[in-house]
Scaffold this active site. Structure first.
Site, PDB file in Angstrom:
ATOM      1  N   ASP A  77      36.826  40.230  39.935  1.00  0.00           N
ATOM      2  CA  ASP A  77      36.320  41.681  40.189  1.00  0.00           C
ATOM      3  C   ASP A  77      37.213  42.282  40.903  1.00  0.00           C
ATOM      4  OD1 ASP A  77      35.412  39.793  42.478  1.00  0.00           O
ATOM      5  OD2 ASP A  77      34.537  41.885  43.295  1.00  0.00           O
ATOM      6  N   ASP A  80      39.759  38.138  44.854  1.00  0.00           N
ATOM      7  CA  ASP A  80      39.564  37.103  44.995  1.00  0.00           C
ATOM      8  C   ASP A  80      39.456  36.281  43.737  1.00  0.00           C
ATOM      9  OD1 ASP A  80      39.472  36.751  47.932  1.00  0.00           O
ATOM     10  OD2 ASP A  80      37.737  37.653  47.783  1.00  0.00           O
ATOM     11  N   TYR A 219      27.536  41.376  46.022  1.00  0.00           N
ATOM     12  CA  TYR A 219      26.993  42.424  45.157  1.00  0.00           C
ATOM     13  C   TYR A 219      25.519  42.292  44.889  1.00  0.00           C
ATOM     14  CZ  TYR A 219      31.800  42.986  43.736  1.00  0.00           C
ATOM     15  OH  TYR A 219      32.978  43.478  43.681  1.00  0.00           O
ATOM     16  N   GLU A 461      41.561  46.759  49.324  1.00  0.00           N
ATOM     17  CA  GLU A 461      41.313  45.867  48.202  1.00  0.00           C
ATOM     18  C   GLU A 461      41.230  46.759  46.822  1.00  0.00           C
ATOM     19  OE1 GLU A 461      38.593  41.749  46.990  1.00  0.00           O
ATOM     20  OE2 GLU A 461      37.986  43.284  48.728  1.00  0.00           O
TER      21      GLU A 461
END
Length: 483
Positions: A77, A80, A219, A461
């Site tokens: 996603d 990571d 999430y 990120e």
């Protein structure tokens, strides 16, 4: 009849946008190419010979083996090495929507790349939904990412209507993309979308309740699962034209809260997207009895327009960036701007405007508002920085992304231990592996400041769901750079 002239403050904003656009043109086609290429850097599994981001190698080749299911493939996603099904499905839906609405404005190569990016996700989603009434929603544990690899699923005993509803939407939207390009694959996607939606609707509940300790806080579905049921039904209606889904939407409009938090849209909350998607049908004169969804969409669109909006959660920075509180602000910028552009096209085809109180806004004004956000991302901002890696002369060098910041296998064939990675994480040096096309979170306060530092992940990120709606935006503006 409402006055069709926009407020003076909005006119001043548009004048500033026009002046900025005339002074600094962007290569939207190049940005589009790079925004799609980014997804190759997020791939998991066995990589094909056509892989262009060469520092990304095969990874996670045994996912699902412990339970006898093949869960290789799909996308990481963000920065990571975890595969989160909820944002991956939303990414797939928005990539598909980008192609459905704006694919005709892409060059053949761009379109081919976008379709390949969609299929990389849908092939994985088909694997994750291969067992009836079961959906594998996560591979990996965010709290033990470095030390173990685990699988998590929702089923009849542990429901997840939110992630299942979004997965159904993703499969249905992709089925439209492949309808003429690969009919057999499209049929398979659509049949699976129907099955997954039935599972989501029959066994209602939030996956963040069933799997709270695993999926939260990364999430966690804060908005609940009702919006995803409407979202899934809306895409199934668009893909099948079956009356049962139209009736489902109307029958459940109040029960599932179509007008609740109608100013939100992203991986967590689909309300604004539902209203905009359904509004196209109303504007085309096909489903007038769903007009309440258009009224919700109108209210939402007006809330995004500078000089018009009085919504407390929508702000603009001094440099013109749409700003919402919370981390990774660019996810809001790209998703909300996509809806602005999509709605402007629906209005154009219906020869209509959007009423905003005593005034109204034209489709062109909506497009200009969306374009201002795209231009900000590409470098028209007080920092003079492109927030897309590899685009422009100045862009983020220290993005919060493990594979980009660690040495590649070619440069460092040996294993890098968990703790040993800290030296690279804290290094002042630029990332050695360029994640071309990645759009980072950007400024997370209203001051337009961006520090370009890996530890500040909210700003540095990149995520797949920042890029997915940007694909549609860049596709349109690459074909209409002066709109």
């Amino acid at each position: 009849m409402a006055n069709r002239s926009p407020p003076a403050t909005f006119l001043l904003f548009l004048a500033a946008v026009a002046c900025g656009a005339a002074a600094a043109r962007h290569n939207y086609s190049d940005a589009l190419y790079k925004s799609i290429l980014f997804f190759e850097g997020q791939r998991s599994g066995h990589l094909p010979p056509s892989q262009r981001i060469s520092w990304r190698r095969d990874s996670a080749l045994h996912d699902g083996a412990s339970v006898g299911v093949d869960l290789t493939g799909g996308y990481y996603d963000a920065g990571d090495n975890i595969k989160f099904g909820f944002p991956m499905a939303f990414t797939t839906t928005l990539l598909s929507w980008s192609v459905i609405d704006f694919g005709h404005t892409m060059t053949p190569n761009h379109l081919s790349d976008a379709i390949t990016a969609i299929r990389w996700a849908t092939d994985y989603l088909l694997k994750a939904t291969s067992i009836p009434n079961t959906l594998y929603v996560q591979v990996g544990n965010a709290f033990r990412d470095h030390s173990c690899w685990e699988l998590y699923k929702v089923d009849a005993s542990h429901p997840g209507s939110d992630v299942a509803g979004e997965t159904s939407a993703a499969l249905a939207a992709a089925a439209i993309v492949f309808r003429l390009r690969d009919p057999d694959y499209s049929d398979r996607l659509l049949q699976r979308a129907v099955r997954v939606f039935d599972f989501a609707d029959q066994y209602r509940g939030a996956y963040s309740s069933s799997l709270h300790n695993v999926v939260c806080p990364c999430y966690c579905d804060f908005s609940g699962y009702k919006d995803e049921l409407l979202w899934g039904a809306a895409w199934l209606h668009k893909a099948t034209r079956r009356r049962e889904y139209r009736e489902y939407i109307k029958r459940n409009e109040e029960v599932l809260g179509a007008s609740d938090t109608k100013h939100e849209f992203g991986w967590d909350n689909k309300h604004a997207g539902v209203n905009v998607l359904i509004s196209k049908e109303v504007l085309m004169g096909k489903d007038d009895y769903l007009r309440s969804f258009k009224e919700n969409a109108d209210d939402f669109i007006c809330s995004l327009l500078p000089g018009v909006s009085s919504h407390p959660e929508i702000q603009y920075s001094p440099g013109g960036l749409l700003f919402k509180t919370g981390g990774s602000n660019m996810q809001h910028v790209t998703s909300l701007s996509f809806l602005l552009l999509a709605y402007s096209n629906y209005l154009s085809h219906a020869n209509s405007h959007v009423p905003c109180g005593a005034s109204s806004a034209s489709p062109a004004e909506l497009r200009m508002a969306a374009k201002r956000q795209v231009d900000y991302i590409l470098g028209d901002n007080p920092m003079g920085i492109s927030y897309m890696v590899g685009y422009g002369n100045r862009y983020p060098q220290h993005i919060h992304h493990r594979a980009s910041s660690l040495p590649s296998l070619e440069a460092h064939p040996g294993r890098i231990g968990c703790k040993a990675g800290g030296a690279y994480y804290l290094s002042p040096k630029p990332n050695p592996n360029l994640l071309i096309g990645a759009v980072v979170g950007g400024p997370t306060n209203i001051s337009d400041i961006f520090p370009d530092a890996r530890p500040i992940f909210q700003q540095s990120e990149p995520t797949t769901y920042i890029n997915a709606p940007l694909v549609g935006l860049l596709a349109y503006f690459s074909a209409h750079p002066y709109d």
